[in-house]
Design a protein around this motif. Structure first.
Motif, mmCIF file in Angstrom:
data_model
loop_
_atom_site.group_PDB
_atom_site.id
_atom_site.type_symbol
_atom_site.label_atom_id
_atom_site.label_comp_id
_atom_site.label_asym_id
_atom_site.label_seq_id
_atom_site.Cartn_x
_atom_site.Cartn_y
_atom_site.Cartn_z
ATOM 1 N N ALA A 201 16.891 20.970 5.096
ATOM 2 C CA ALA A 201 16.679 19.841 6.011
ATOM 3 C C ALA A 201 15.320 19.941 6.697
ATOM 4 O O ALA A 201 14.616 18.943 6.866
ATOM 5 N N ALA A 202 14.934 21.156 7.079
ATOM 6 C CA ALA A 202 13.622 21.352 7.703
ATOM 7 C C ALA A 202 12.504 20.994 6.732
ATOM 8 O O ALA A 202 11.499 20.384 7.110
ATOM 9 N N ARG A 203 12.666 21.366 5.462
ATOM 10 C CA ARG A 203 11.672 21.036 4.445
ATOM 11 C C ARG A 203 11.608 19.526 4.226
ATOM 12 O O ARG A 203 10.532 18.964 4.015
ATOM 13 N N VAL A 204 12.753 18.863 4.271
ATOM 14 C CA VAL A 204 12.783 17.400 4.138
ATOM 15 C C VAL A 204 11.989 16.762 5.268
ATOM 16 O O VAL A 204 11.169 15.855 5.048
ATOM 17 N N ARG A 205 12.212 17.227 6.484
ATOM 18 C CA ARG A 205 11.506 16.650 7.636
ATOM 19 C C ARG A 205 10.002 16.872 7.531
ATOM 20 O O ARG A 205 9.213 16.028 7.951
ATOM 21 N N GLU A 206 9.602 18.003 6.963
ATOM 22 C CA GLU A 206 8.170 18.303 6.796
ATOM 23 C C GLU A 206 7.545 17.503 5.659
ATOM 24 O O GLU A 206 6.417 17.038 5.766
ATOM 25 N N GLY A 207 8.296 17.339 4.573
ATOM 26 C CA GLY A 207 7.706 16.774 3.366
ATOM 27 C C GLY A 207 7.896 15.293 3.151
ATOM 28 O O GLY A 207 7.139 14.671 2.392
ATOM 29 N N LEU A 208 8.898 14.694 3.796
ATOM 30 C CA LEU A 208 9.184 13.272 3.610
ATOM 31 C C LEU A 208 9.071 12.574 4.964
ATOM 32 O O LEU A 208 9.941 12.727 5.821
ATOM 33 N N GLN A 209 8.031 11.812 5.140
ATOM 34 C CA GLN A 209 7.699 11.282 6.463
ATOM 35 C C GLN A 209 8.711 10.273 6.998
ATOM 36 O O GLN A 209 8.839 10.117 8.214
ATOM 37 N N ALA A 210 9.420 9.586 6.112
ATOM 38 C CA ALA A 210 10.316 8.533 6.570
ATOM 39 C C ALA A 210 11.781 8.963 6.551
ATOM 40 O O ALA A 210 12.680 8.122 6.475
ATOM 41 N N VAL A 211 12.030 10.281 6.612
ATOM 42 C CA VAL A 211 13.399 10.776 6.529
ATOM 43 C C VAL A 211 13.693 11.740 7.675
ATOM 44 O O VAL A 211 12.914 12.651 7.943
ATOM 45 N N LYS A 212 14.836 11.523 8.339
ATOM 46 C CA LYS A 212 15.370 12.470 9.315
ATOM 47 C C LYS A 212 16.466 13.265 8.628
ATOM 48 O O LYS A 212 17.254 12.704 7.842
ATOM 49 N N ALA A 213 16.556 14.558 8.882
ATOM 50 C CA ALA A 213 17.545 15.377 8.176
ATOM 51 C C ALA A 213 18.057 16.510 9.042
ATOM 52 O O ALA A 213 17.315 17.083 9.840
ATOM 53 N N ILE A 214 19.343 16.826 8.867
ATOM 54 C CA ILE A 214 19.954 17.996 9.483
ATOM 55 C C ILE A 214 20.849 18.660 8.437
ATOM 56 O O ILE A 214 21.310 18.018 7.488
ATOM 57 N N GLY A 215 21.112 19.943 8.614
ATOM 58 C CA GLY A 215 22.032 20.662 7.741
ATOM 59 C C GLY A 215 23.333 20.918 8.465
ATOM 60 O O GLY A 215 23.328 21.398 9.610
ATOM 61 N N VAL A 216 24.467 20.597 7.831
ATOM 62 C CA VAL A 216 25.767 20.737 8.491
ATOM 63 C C VAL A 216 26.790 21.353 7.539
ATOM 64 O O VAL A 216 26.618 21.335 6.318
ATOM 65 N N GLU A 217 27.853 21.900 8.117
ATOM 66 C CA GLU A 217 28.968 22.435 7.335
ATOM 67 C C GLU A 217 29.980 21.332 7.028
ATOM 68 O O GLU A 217 30.225 20.457 7.866
ATOM 69 N N LEU A 218 30.560 21.389 5.836
ATOM 70 C CA LEU A 218 31.684 20.528 5.483
ATOM 71 C C LEU A 218 32.885 21.457 5.258
ATOM 72 O O LEU A 218 33.247 21.774 4.130
ATOM 73 N N LYS A 219 33.472 21.889 6.345
ATOM 74 C CA LYS A 219 34.520 22.907 6.264
ATOM 75 C C LYS A 219 35.724 22.441 5.465
ATOM 76 O O LYS A 219 36.339 23.229 4.749
ATOM 77 N N THR A 220 36.057 21.161 5.574
ATOM 78 C CA THR A 220 37.228 20.662 4.854
ATOM 79 C C THR A 220 36.989 20.617 3.350
ATOM 80 O O THR A 220 37.943 20.546 2.565
#
Length: 297
Positions: A201-220
């Motif tokens: 997600a951090a790389r996405v935010r650095e490399g793609l100017q028009a994208v917001k990103a976070i990394g999350v768990e999908l426990k289910t």
């Protein structure tokens, strides 16, 4: 030409009963259509996408707060997605017969009404922002409800645009704004290491100017997810975003499990995909039959 505005209302719950009550009540509004709704237990969040006129949307948005006030409490909410309140985000996007200026004015009217009726602090964001520090939604949600609760009355940049300088006891706060088309696009990864998703997600935010990103768990689901908002699909197409995440995942030896779109997606964004995937670079939206059927034929 009849005006059409889209509003993808984000609610901090995955309760099907609560969302169903909201949807059933909205069905009675003239000039309004519930185009889509979805619930995610990991994010503990629901998105109800509306299409309607200014008048219909202005009357419909308070329904979310009325139902939420009966059943939900932000103090008890736990989930992967950032949030500042139960009715967390209310955006207005112009589609037909209406422009951004009208959507900004609509956001301001709705915000004033919500603050008055429910005593909820309201932040205007995006094109409707009245202060530079509120333009970026992620800045408003910085630290989530817990941080806002402690800072709202003592840090000037955290003061709401309308409403009290204290969070509502159960509803928290809300962000209401106007923006262009956004695609909520998530890519799931076959690993349980959320650190990998956050690094990507951090790389996405650095490399793609028009994208917001976070990394999350999908426990289910026993996986993790790169959860993204593609703010401008013309600058960063969905295919570009998908390939970027997949390439980064391979660096960690992780496979992509699939992707998902939350809410509605512009037809143009899908035509862009077809141009590349099918090798038809000259394909146009005007060649899609449904485009003409929905354009008043």
């Amino acid at each position: 030409m009849r005006e059409v505005i889209q509003s993808a209302v984000n609610v901090s719950t995955s309760s099907s009963a609560v969302v169903q009550e909201i949807v059933e009540r909205l069905a009675a509004f003239e000039g309004l259509k519930v185009a889509d709704y979805s619930l995610d237990p990991d994010h503990n969040r629901s998105v109800v996408t509306l299409l309607g006129t200014q008048k219909a949307l202005e009357a419909a948005v308070p329904v979310f707060f009325e139902v939420a006030e009966k059943y939900l409490d932000i103090r008890l909410h736990r989930g992967e997605h950032p949030r500042i309140g139960i009715v967390d985000v209310v955006p207005f996007t112009p589609w037909r017969g209406v422009g951004m200026e009208e959507c900004k004015a609509l956001a301001w009217r709705v915000g004033e009404e919500i603050a008055r009726r429910f005593r909820v602090p309201v932040y205007f964001y995006g094109e409707a922002a009245k202060r530079p520090e509120h333009r970026d939604l992620s800045q408003i949600r910085r630290g989530g409800y817990e941080a806002l609760r402690e800072e709202i009355a003592r840090i000037p940049e955290r003061f709401p645009d309308v409403g009290p300088c204290e969070v509502h006891p159960t509803l928290g706060a809300t962000a209401i704004g106007a923006r262009g088309p956004l695609v909520a696009f998530n890519v799931n990864l076959r690993t349980q290491d959320v650190g990998v998703a956050r690094k990507i997600a951090a790389r996405v935010r650095e490399g793609l100017q028009a994208v917001k990103a976070i990394g999350v768990e999908l426990k289910t689901r026993g996986m993790v997810q790169v959860s993204m908002n593609v703010l401008d699909f013309r600058r960063n197409s969905l295919l570009e975003v998908f390939r970027f995440v997949a390439l980064e995942a391979r660096r960690y030896g992780v496979d992509v499990a699939g992707s998902e779109i939350i809410g509605l997606v512009p037809l143009e964004a899908l035509v862009d995909l077809a141009q590349v995937v099918l090798g038809v670079p000259d394909l146009r939206v005007s060649q899609v039959v449904e485009h003409h059927l929905t354009d008043g034929f």
